[in-house]
Design a protein around this motif. Structure first.
Motif, mmCIF file in Angstrom:
data_model
loop_
_atom_site.group_PDB
_atom_site.id
_atom_site.type_symbol
_atom_site.label_atom_id
_atom_site.label_comp_id
_atom_site.label_asym_id
_atom_site.label_seq_id
_atom_site.Cartn_x
_atom_site.Cartn_y
_atom_site.Cartn_z
ATOM 1 N N VAL A 51 32.832 20.367 16.992
ATOM 2 C CA VAL A 51 32.280 19.776 15.763
ATOM 3 C C VAL A 51 30.813 20.203 15.639
ATOM 4 O O VAL A 51 30.022 19.984 16.556
ATOM 5 N N VAL A 52 30.492 20.832 14.520
ATOM 6 C CA VAL A 52 29.117 21.291 14.315
ATOM 7 C C VAL A 52 28.425 20.360 13.314
ATOM 8 O O VAL A 52 28.857 20.219 12.174
ATOM 9 N N ILE A 53 27.376 19.712 13.799
ATOM 10 C CA ILE A 53 26.563 18.821 12.968
ATOM 11 C C ILE A 53 25.213 19.513 12.785
ATOM 12 O O ILE A 53 24.683 20.090 13.738
ATOM 13 N N THR A 54 24.674 19.478 11.586
ATOM 14 C CA THR A 54 23.390 20.158 11.375
ATOM 15 C C THR A 54 22.321 19.167 10.939
ATOM 16 O O THR A 54 22.559 18.303 10.097
ATOM 17 N N ASP A 55 21.151 19.304 11.518
ATOM 18 C CA ASP A 55 20.002 18.527 11.054
ATOM 19 C C ASP A 55 19.629 19.051 9.665
ATOM 20 O O ASP A 55 19.487 20.255 9.477
ATOM 21 N N VAL A 56 19.495 18.146 8.722
ATOM 22 C CA VAL A 56 19.049 18.541 7.383
ATOM 23 C C VAL A 56 17.675 17.927 7.166
ATOM 24 O O VAL A 56 17.544 16.716 6.993
ATOM 25 N N CYS A 57 16.657 18.775 7.279
ATOM 26 C CA CYS A 57 15.295 18.325 7.013
ATOM 27 C C CYS A 57 14.469 19.542 6.655
ATOM 28 O O CYS A 57 14.918 20.669 6.816
ATOM 29 N N LEU A 58 13.253 19.313 6.172
ATOM 30 C CA LEU A 58 12.438 20.436 5.718
ATOM 31 C C LEU A 58 11.249 20.703 6.635
ATOM 32 O O LEU A 58 10.627 21.760 6.537
ATOM 33 N N CYS A 59 10.958 19.775 7.562
ATOM 34 C CA CYS A 59 9.699 19.880 8.306
ATOM 35 C C CYS A 59 9.570 21.170 9.121
ATOM 36 O O CYS A 59 8.489 21.737 9.210
ATOM 37 N N GLU A 60 10.669 21.629 9.712
ATOM 38 C CA GLU A 60 10.565 22.856 10.513
ATOM 39 C C GLU A 60 10.325 24.086 9.633
ATOM 40 O O GLU A 60 9.970 25.138 10.138
ATOM 41 N N TYR A 61 10.586 23.948 8.335
ATOM 42 C CA TYR A 61 10.538 25.105 7.435
ATOM 43 C C TYR A 61 9.324 25.083 6.514
ATOM 44 O O TYR A 61 9.107 26.007 5.743
ATOM 45 N N MET A 62 8.589 23.973 6.574
ATOM 46 C CA MET A 62 7.417 23.801 5.713
ATOM 47 C C MET A 62 6.156 24.236 6.459
ATOM 48 O O MET A 62 5.967 23.845 7.624
ATOM 49 N N SER A 63 5.290 24.968 5.762
ATOM 50 C CA SER A 63 4.044 25.395 6.404
ATOM 51 C C SER A 63 3.210 24.193 6.844
ATOM 52 O O SER A 63 2.486 24.266 7.830
ATOM 53 N N HIS A 64 3.324 23.051 6.130
ATOM 54 C CA HIS A 64 2.515 21.881 6.477
ATOM 55 C C HIS A 64 3.208 20.922 7.434
ATOM 56 O O HIS A 64 2.628 19.946 7.870
ATOM 57 N N GLY A 65 4.493 21.170 7.752
ATOM 58 C CA GLY A 65 5.176 20.350 8.750
ATOM 59 C C GLY A 65 5.661 18.987 8.275
ATOM 60 O O GLY A 65 6.147 18.193 9.091
ATOM 61 N N HIS A 66 5.575 18.682 6.986
ATOM 62 C CA HIS A 66 6.132 17.410 6.512
ATOM 63 C C HIS A 66 7.608 17.586 6.157
ATOM 64 O O HIS A 66 8.078 18.706 5.927
ATOM 65 N N CYS A 67 8.304 16.442 6.083
ATOM 66 C CA CYS A 67 9.755 16.489 5.876
ATOM 67 C C CYS A 67 10.126 16.699 4.411
ATOM 68 O O CYS A 67 11.307 16.784 4.077
#
Ligand code: PBG
Ligand code: ZN
Length: 279
Positions: A65-81
């Protein structure tokens, strides 16, 4: 974190195979992109790191079973979600703009073959928006594990370093929950259920056992708990200094999480636990 590593894409299928061989049922993926920007474009790119990892794992171990974290913080230059706007000394996280990008991210994970998406951002209304978009695009079988009660916590420190995602300004208190507020956590969980969450997740774990217990008792739904990086690091550090035995400590903690109502446990000790508890 001791014994925890970022994996290259080429290594991920092998790691998944090991998890399968050990009898683990699921993995939770977090991505670290090459490029960060202020729209988190790598989070919902077709060939993003998580999208490619899902395909590689499903090709090798289709039953995992593959579950994925869905958030933006790792992909944002400023690190916010979420998407931010800065006015002078203040910054705002824009809820609806963020939900739109989170929804695109969840859809791209489903399209790549994720079984469950796990939004960890804590924006309002994201579960309903993601459920609707998944259903409208033929992914009605893709589930949602919602971080329903995610508290603003010091115990995320080691993860932020490992995931290269500490906020570059401000903190996460405007969107994560106040650790003093139990009733708000239950309200958030109720809303997420109404919006279509399949699994409710409480995070961190040990300092919030009361919340875990109440969520499990009140709603009777599949309930998960996330034993987070700082909780992991405390036990590692204590064991390294000889204060107690790591294995005994971990087994006691995991037992207490089960006793506290967890149907699922997210933990950095998953592989060791599978070995330690093998019949
Ligand atoms: C961010 C995210 C965090 C964790 C998982 N996803 C931390 C944060 O809010 O900074 C923490 C995981 C851990 O500490 O093990 N969406
Ligand atoms: Zn985040």
């Amino acid at each position: 974190m001791p014994g925890v590593f970022q994996l290259a894409l080429a290594e991920v299928a092998e790691e998944a195979q090991q998890a399968c061989d050990l009898g683990l049922q699921a993995v939770l993926l977090f991505g670290i992109p090459n490029e960060k920007d202020d729209q988190a474009k790598s989070a919902y790119a077709d060939n993003g790191i998580v999208q490619q990892a899902i395909r590689a794992i499903k090709a090798r171990c289709p039953e995992l079973v593959v579950i994925t974290d869905v958030c933006l913080c790792e992909y944002m230059s400023h690190g916010h979600c979420g998407v931010t706007r800065v006015d002078g000394e203040h910054f705002h996280v824009l809820n609806d703009e963020s939900v739109a990008l989170l929804t695109k991210t969840a859809l791209s994970h489903a399209a790549a073959g994720a079984d469950l998406v796990a939004p960890s951002d804590m924006m309002d209304g994201r579960i309903g928006a993601i459920r609707e978009a998944l259903d409208a695009n033929g992914f009605d079988q893709t589930g949602i594990m919602s971080y329903a009660a995610k508290f603003a916590s010091v115990f995320y420190g080691p993860f932020r370093e490992a995931a290269e995602s500490p906020p570059q300004f401000g903190d996460r208190r405007s969107y994560q929950m106040d650790s003093a507020n139990a009733r708000e956590a239950l309200r958030e969980a109720a809303l997420d259920l109404e919006e279509g969450a399949d699994i409710l997740l409480v995070k961190p774990a040990l300092p919030y056992l009361d919340i875990l217990w109440q969520v499990r008792e009140r709603f009777g739904k599949p309930t998960a708990v996330y034993h987070v990086s700082g909780e992991f690091a405390m036990v590692k550090a204590g064991a390294e200094r000889g204060y107690f035995d790591e294995r005994a400590a971990v087994l006691e903690i995991m037992t207490s999480l089960k006793r506290g109502g967890a149907d699922l446990i997210v933990t950095y000790w998953a592989k060791e636990l599978a070995e330690w508890t093998r019949p």
